[in-house]
Write an enzyme that holds these catalytic residues in place. Structure first.
Site, PDB file in Angstrom:
ATOM      1  N   LYS A  86       0.722  -1.194   0.589  1.00 58.04           N
ATOM      2  CA  LYS A  86      -0.014  -0.001   0.226  1.00 58.04           C
ATOM      3  C   LYS A  86       1.052   1.058  -0.251  1.00 58.04           C
ATOM      4  O   LYS A  86       2.226   1.362   0.571  1.00 58.04           O
ATOM      5  CB  LYS A  86      -0.946  -0.261   0.925  1.00 58.04           C
ATOM      6  CG  LYS A  86       0.252   0.078   2.627  1.00 58.04           C
ATOM      7  CD  LYS A  86      -0.022   2.065   3.228  1.00 58.04           C
ATOM      8  CE  LYS A  86       0.651   1.291   4.395  1.00 58.04           C
ATOM      9  NZ  LYS A  86       1.659   3.294   4.407  1.00 58.04           N
ATOM     10  N   PRO A 139       9.817  -3.629  -0.496  1.00 55.66           N
ATOM     11  CA  PRO A 139      10.687  -3.511   0.897  1.00 55.66           C
ATOM     12  C   PRO A 139      10.231  -3.488   2.604  1.00 55.66           C
ATOM     13  O   PRO A 139       8.948  -3.788   2.391  1.00 55.66           O
ATOM     14  CB  PRO A 139      11.362  -2.378   0.126  1.00 55.66           C
ATOM     15  CG  PRO A 139      10.653  -2.307  -1.192  1.00 55.66           C
ATOM     16  CD  PRO A 139       9.209  -2.988  -1.017  1.00 55.66           C
ATOM     17  N   VAL A 140      11.173  -4.393   2.945  1.00 55.43           N
ATOM     18  CA  VAL A 140      11.103  -4.895   4.549  1.00 55.43           C
ATOM     19  C   VAL A 140      11.240  -3.067   5.190  1.00 55.43           C
ATOM     20  O   VAL A 140      11.783  -2.435   5.011  1.00 55.43           O
ATOM     21  CB  VAL A 140      11.993  -5.836   4.960  1.00 55.43           C
ATOM     22  CG1 VAL A 140      11.765  -5.347   6.683  1.00 55.43           C
ATOM     23  CG2 VAL A 140      11.456  -6.588   4.469  1.00 55.43           C
ATOM     24  N   ALA A 160       9.314  -0.707   5.552  1.00 55.09           N
ATOM     25  CA  ALA A 160       9.586   1.259   4.261  1.00 55.09           C
ATOM     26  C   ALA A 160       8.679   1.551   4.213  1.00 55.09           C
ATOM     27  O   ALA A 160       8.562   2.500   3.488  1.00 55.09           O
ATOM     28  CB  ALA A 160       9.542   0.309   2.665  1.00 55.09           C
ATOM     29  N   GLY A 161       7.724   1.463   5.067  1.00 56.41           N
ATOM     30  CA  GLY A 161       5.945   2.521   5.243  1.00 56.41           C
ATOM     31  C   GLY A 161       5.315   1.664   4.143  1.00 56.41           C
ATOM     32  O   GLY A 161       4.152   2.075   3.426  1.00 56.41           O
ATOM     33  N   LEU A 162       5.430   0.968   3.473  1.00 60.39           N
ATOM     34  CA  LEU A 162       4.404  -0.014   2.319  1.00 60.39           C
ATOM     35  C   LEU A 162       3.427  -0.947   3.008  1.00 60.39           C
ATOM     36  O   LEU A 162       3.007  -1.691   2.154  1.00 60.39           O
ATOM     37  CB  LEU A 162       5.514  -0.689   1.422  1.00 60.39           C
ATOM     38  CG  LEU A 162       6.183   0.961   0.842  1.00 60.39           C
ATOM     39  CD1 LEU A 162       7.186  -0.081  -0.564  1.00 60.39           C
ATOM     40  CD2 LEU A 162       5.804   2.084   0.008  1.00 60.39           C
ATOM     41  N   ALA A 163       3.670  -1.076   4.021  1.00 67.51           N
ATOM     42  CA  ALA A 163       2.255  -1.822   5.407  1.00 67.51           C
ATOM     43  C   ALA A 163       3.003  -3.573   4.392  1.00 67.51           C
ATOM     44  O   ALA A 163       2.560  -4.725   4.891  1.00 67.51           O
ATOM     45  CB  ALA A 163       1.100  -1.677   4.724  1.00 67.51           C
ATOM     46  N   GLY A 200       4.651  -6.386   6.286  1.00 66.33           N
ATOM     47  CA  GLY A 200       4.623  -6.760   7.389  1.00 66.33           C
ATOM     48  C   GLY A 200       2.377  -7.562   6.719  1.00 66.33           C
ATOM     49  O   GLY A 200       2.656  -8.345   7.076  1.00 66.33           O
ATOM     50  N   SER A 201       2.106  -6.216   7.432  1.00 63.35           N
ATOM     51  CA  SER A 201       0.727  -6.096   7.260  1.00 63.35           C
ATOM     52  C   SER A 201      -0.370  -6.932   6.073  1.00 63.35           C
ATOM     53  O   SER A 201      -1.074  -7.635   6.507  1.00 63.35           O
ATOM     54  CB  SER A 201       0.029  -5.165   7.452  1.00 63.35           C
ATOM     55  OG  SER A 201      -0.019  -3.823   9.034  1.00 63.35           O
ATOM     56  N   ASP A 230      -2.913  -1.528   9.903  1.00 66.39           N
ATOM     57  CA  ASP A 230      -2.761  -1.715   8.422  1.00 66.39           C
ATOM     58  C   ASP A 230      -3.311  -2.522   8.347  1.00 66.39           C
ATOM     59  O   ASP A 230      -3.551  -3.125   7.143  1.00 66.39           O
ATOM     60  CB  ASP A 230      -1.767  -1.458   8.386  1.00 66.39           C
ATOM     61  CG  ASP A 230      -1.421   0.257   8.034  1.00 66.39           C
ATOM     62  OD1 ASP A 230      -1.889   0.598   8.194  1.00 66.39           O
ATOM     63  OD2 ASP A 230      -0.356   0.376   7.770  1.00 66.39           O
TER      64      ASP A 230
END
Length: 287
Positions: free
Chosen positions: A10, A94-95, A97-100, A102-103, A136
């Site tokens: 996201k 990417p880990v 990274a602000g892209l969720a 893990g969520s 998230d």
């Protein structure tokens, strides 16, 4: 039995922090949408009552600290399921990274196990379970485009934004979301035009979307990590139509409707940045 599920990343088109709550958390108001950069989750049902996680990137935990593991355990515990599952995560997002990343893996596990084990849970029920895993996760269970309020769990769904290319760039710095929140002075924030962004999305006004990209966390993240701000300035100089940071960073993304410009932006950055991606905006909900 086995199941393969995509777990898309996201991005935040807007991110506003409204106030700090008495419980120490912050109320947010942000518009999130999904992009076609996704982890690939392979689920294999096991007879033994256990959860096994295997991840392609060694620095991602493959134990009970992984959100995908937590999602499987939460589903098993709530429904009293004695079957086990092997979870293989092909990491493409990417880990940290602000892209969720893990969520969205956790959300994909919830959706995939619901199908594979024929549990019959609705998407809303899965989202409720997801909330116990992370704020998230409910959005990632649904996918699509939405305003998220509260801690991120109160969702109001929106139409799909205008189609465009998304150039994602993650610099090699580590950002602590907790640190960013602690350094935010909510009373001094310039709040994004959330209503204007909703109208731009609804009217398929791409220029309106570009002009309203805003993230109140940028100032703090830029102060702590100046190279992130430099990256944003470069994307603007290279001709991106709109540029903003996603989440608490450090990923910066640019959007454009011109494919050749998207490729040019990618090539301009790939020479000195390792993690650069060109993807399409998805923005539609999961089935």
């Amino acid at each position: 039995m086995q199941k393969i599920v995509k777990a898309p990343a996201k991005i935040n088109l807007t991110l506003d922090v409204v106030r700090k709550r008495d419980d120490g958390y912050h109320d947010v108001e942000m518009i999130m949408t999904t992009v076609d950069l996704a982890d690939r989750i392979k689920l294999v049902s096991l007879d033994e009552d256990q959860i096994i996680v295997d991840v392609t990137k060694g620095y991602v935990p493959s134990n009970e600290n992984n959100l995908a593991y937590i999602a499987a355990r939460e589903l098993k515990d709530r429904l009293g399921i004695k079957q086990g599952v092997s979870i293989f995560i092909d990491k493409q997002i990417p880990v940290s990274a602000g892209l969720a990343g893990g969520s969205t893996d956790a959300a994909a596990v919830l959706r995939g196990l619901n199908d594979m084990w024929e549990l019959g849970l609705s998407i809303e029920e899965l989202a409720d379970i997801g909330l116990s895993i992370g704020s998230d996760v409910p959005f990632c269970v649904h996918g699509g485009t939405a305003i998220a309020r509260g801690r991120g769990e109160l969702l109001e769904f929106l139409p799909t934004p205008p189609p465009c290319w998304v150039i994602l760039v993650k610099p090699s710095v580590g950002v602590s979301t907790k640190d960013i929140y602690e350094r935010l002075n909510v009373s001094e924030l310039k709040h994004p035009d959330t209503e204007g962004m909703v109208n731009a999305i609804t009217n398929q006004d791409f220029n309106g979307v570009c002009s309203r990209l805003e993230n109140v966390m940028e100032k703090v993240t830029f102060e702590l990590h100046p190279k992130v701000e430099i990256l944003k300035e470069r994307l603007i100089q290279y001709g991106a139509d709109g540029v903003v940071m996603s989440g608490s960073g450090p990923t910066i993304f640019a959007i454009t409707q011109n494919e050749h410009r998207a490729i040019r932006l990618y090539n301009s950055l790939k020479g000195f940045m390792e993690e650069v991606y060109v993807v399409r905006l998805l923005g539609n909900k999961h089935e």
